[in-house]
Every structure is written in structure tokens, then in C-alpha cells.
Design a protein around this motif. Structure first.
Motif, PDB file in Angstrom:
ATOM      1  N   LEU A   6       0.706  -1.128   0.020  1.00  0.00           N
ATOM      2  CA  LEU A   6      -0.096   0.039  -0.049  1.00  0.00           C
ATOM      3  C   LEU A   6       0.755   1.287  -0.019  1.00  0.00           C
ATOM      4  N   SER A   7       0.404   2.297  -0.408  1.00  0.00           N
ATOM      5  CA  SER A   7       0.882   3.471  -0.298  1.00  0.00           C
ATOM      6  C   SER A   7       1.021   4.241   0.835  1.00  0.00           C
ATOM      7  N   LEU A   8       1.829   5.011   1.128  1.00  0.00           N
ATOM      8  CA  LEU A   8       1.706   5.801   2.474  1.00  0.00           C
ATOM      9  C   LEU A   8       0.615   6.690   2.660  1.00  0.00           C
ATOM     10  N   GLU A   9      -0.120   6.966   1.520  1.00  0.00           N
ATOM     11  CA  GLU A   9      -1.372   7.810   1.595  1.00  0.00           C
ATOM     12  C   GLU A   9      -2.439   6.828   2.156  1.00  0.00           C
ATOM     13  N   VAL A  10      -2.442   5.513   1.907  1.00  0.00           N
ATOM     14  CA  VAL A  10      -3.481   4.547   2.489  1.00  0.00           C
ATOM     15  C   VAL A  10      -3.045   4.340   3.871  1.00  0.00           C
ATOM     16  N   GLU A  11      -1.848   4.067   4.102  1.00  0.00           N
ATOM     17  CA  GLU A  11      -1.544   3.921   5.348  1.00  0.00           C
ATOM     18  C   GLU A  11      -2.291   5.016   6.572  1.00  0.00           C
ATOM     19  N   ARG A  12      -2.103   5.962   5.873  1.00  0.00           N
ATOM     20  CA  ARG A  12      -2.421   7.465   6.656  1.00  0.00           C
ATOM     21  C   ARG A  12      -4.095   7.441   6.884  1.00  0.00           C
ATOM     22  N   GLY A  13      -4.651   6.843   5.656  1.00  0.00           N
ATOM     23  CA  GLY A  13      -6.227   6.882   5.737  1.00  0.00           C
ATOM     24  C   GLY A  13      -6.772   5.851   6.570  1.00  0.00           C
TER      25      GLY A  13
END
Length: 318
Positions: free
Chosen positions: A258-265
Motif C-alpha cells: 500500500l501507499s503511504l497515503e493509504v496507510e494514513r487513511g
């Protein structure tokens, strides 16, 4: 899965080792790198340097290399405290975004193949020859690295339902929902807007991750995913909540990176996450399938991490 004959021939020529030894070791080396990347571990084994865009640890390492006054250490396979000091980062950041180097890769490959420590130098030569395949071309472009794909999501769902004890061990005491007990299908439940839930699981008793009769909505993706996967999971969770069934509703995304954006989401929505690698699925596929399946991409999929430019790493290359 297997490395190409071209790669195996190049490693054999560089090391003088047999086809059997080289093919077996390079297959495992490739699988090990795939497992690291899809479990969000950056690989720093020049000329193979791969990690997620925006990873603060990898970004700091490349930034320091770019200033011309610092060189990559012989290996990033050191303690978190040592790496944090070297990169001048908080140890919590280094722990959250781990790196693995050539010695770490060697150790994992040797453990998996049960190779004696006395042969470490011999197999390090094979590993280095394989890594050299990904060196830059005459124009300085890094050699491409391809993560081996996984079968379609339906295969994974069947695999998981036969192994729910994996989730039990992670603290999720769940079973597949069914119409007789829960009034809902556990697989491909259809919401009023027509969208489908991959899996609806029900907690059987109070446990570390939930209470009896709570729900766990699972969205599974056999590719690396972007923020669209979080949106899909959020909609599925919200629709199940709107059905006003007894019990709280939680969400879990299972993906192959997963992308870091997904991790934050996921953190913002308090959703759970497991990688295909961490659950053991990627290893199981490699043990049972000789095929190279095309990734089952959808609108949420993103490309796997790619080998980074080695222009700034030229001083570190052997």
C-alpha cells in the motif's frame, strides 16, 4: 515462479556455480525481495534500491547520499538505534519504516534454504551477482525489477476462509457470516446501491480486537493499492452500519502492499490492515504454483515499487 534462464546464466558465469545452486538461490532471493516490498520494507542493496515513494527513512538516506559528503554504509542491517543515529532520524520513524540490506537478504535466504553458516561467503557471491543484474545501463537508468504477481482475489478469499485461524492468532475471533445465523451472506453481500462486500465476518466472542457479535468487513486486493481501496472499504463499512444490524462494524484491508497515503487513511478511519505477505499467502502461492499470473488490477491498484535511480548511489556501488 522462477528466474529467467538469462538471469541464471549471467549469475552462473559470474560465480562459476552450478545451474541447480544458482536457480534455487536466485528464486528464493527474488521471492524474499518481493515479500519485503509487499510488506512495506524498503530494500537497500545497491544496485537494487526499492521502496515506497515518500518513505521518510529511504528519502533521508537518498538525501544524505546526494550531498556528496556521505557514503552508504556497508550494510543498513544494523540496529534501529544505529540506523537512527546514522540518518539523524527519530528511532520511532526508523522502526515504523524498516530497511533491509544485502546481509539481511542473505540471512533470510539462507534460513529458508537451511544453508549452513560456513557457506555464507559462497552464497553472498551468488546474491551479489544476482543484485548486479539490476545495475544501471549506459544511460544511468536502473535495471527494472518486477514483483511476481498473485492469482485473482477469489483465490485468496477461498484460501483465507480455509485458514481463519490466521485471523484468530491476530486477535480476531471471527467466522464467516451466513444467512441462517446472521441474515446476510458472508461472501459478496450486496448493498442497496449494488456494490458488494468481499467478506463479512462475525466475532464469535469477546477478544482482543472486538466483542461478540461485532462485524469485520474485509476488502481484499491482490495488488498494491492506492487511496481508492480505503474509499471502497469505508463505503462498505458505512453501508453495513446503515443496515442497522446488531453489533459494531469494523473494517480490514488486506492487500499486496500500500501507499503511504493509504496507510494514513487507514489510521484516520481506525481500520485494520494486513499484507498478503504477513498472512503467509504470498509464500503459499510460491510453494504451490509455478505460474506467473498477471496481477488482477482494478481502479484501486497502483504499481509496485520500482528500482530507484542509482545516479546518486554511484559511489556506493561495487
Amino acid at each position: 515462479m522462477a528466474e529467467s534462464d538469462k538471469v541464471i546464466a549471467a549469475v552462473m558465469q559470474a560465480t562459476g556455480e552450478s545451474y541447480e545452486k544458482v536457480s534455487t538461490f536466485t528464486d528464493v532471493a527474488h521471492e524474499t525481495v518481493d515479500e519485503c516490498l509487499t510488506d512495506d520494507i524498503s530494500v537497500v542493496a545497491p544496485p537494487l534500491v526499492i521502496g515506497r515513494l515518500g518513505c521518510p527513512v529511504l528519502d533521508r538516506l537518498l538525501l544524505r547520499l546526494g550531498d556528496g559528503r556521505w557514503q552508504l554504509p556497508e550494510s543498513v542491517d544494523v540496529t534501529e538505534a544505529e540506523l537512527a543515529q546514522t540518518l539523524m532520524l527519530p528511532i520511532e520513524t526508523v522502526a515504523r519504516y524498516p530497511l533491509i540490506g544485502r546481509f539481511g537478504l542473505l540471512a533470510r535466504c539462507m534460513d529458508r534454504l537451511m544453508i549452513n553458516d560456513d557457506d555464507a561467503e559462497r552464497y553472498l557471491a551468488i546474491l551479489d551477482a544476482w543484485l548486479a543484474i539490476f545495475g544501471p545501463d549506459a544511460a544511468g537508468r536502473p535495471g527494472p525489477y518486477q514483483v511476481w504477481g498473485l492469482p485473482p482475489p477469489g483465490t485468496f478469499e477461498g484460501w483465507l476462509l480455509g485458514r481463519l485461524d490466521i485471523l484468530h492468532q491476530l486477535g480476531f475471533a471471527v467466522r464467516l457470516a451466513n444467512e441462517e445465523m446472521d441474515g446476510v451472506r458472508g461472501q459478496q453481500h450486496i448493498y442497496v446501491d449494488g456494490r458488494r462486500a468481499d467478506l463479512l465476518l462475525r466475532f464469535t466472542h469477546d477478544c482482543a480486537k472486538g466483542a461478540a457479535d461485532d462485524w469485520l468487513v474485509v476488502e481484499s486486493k491482490t495488488t498494491a493499492v492506492g487511496i481508492g481501496a480505503v474509499d471502497q472499504l469505508a463505503l462498505s463499512v458505512d453501508w453495513l452500519r446503515a443496515e442497522a444490524r446488531p453489533g459494531a462494524v469494523q473494517g480490514m484491508l488486506i492487500a499486496d502492499g500500500l501507499s503511504l497515503e493509504v496507510e494514513r487513511g487507514l489510521r484516520e478511519r481506525a481500520f485494520h490492515y494486513q499484507s498478503m505477505t504477513a498472512m503467509g499467502y504470498r509464500r503459499w502461492v510460491r510453494m504451490h504454483s509455478p505460474l506467473h499470473p498477471e496481477p488482477a488490477r482494478d481502479a484501486t491498484s497502483i504499481n509496485y515499487a520500482q528500482n530507484l535511480s542509482v545516479r546518486t548511489l554511484s559511489a556506493a556501488l561495487r
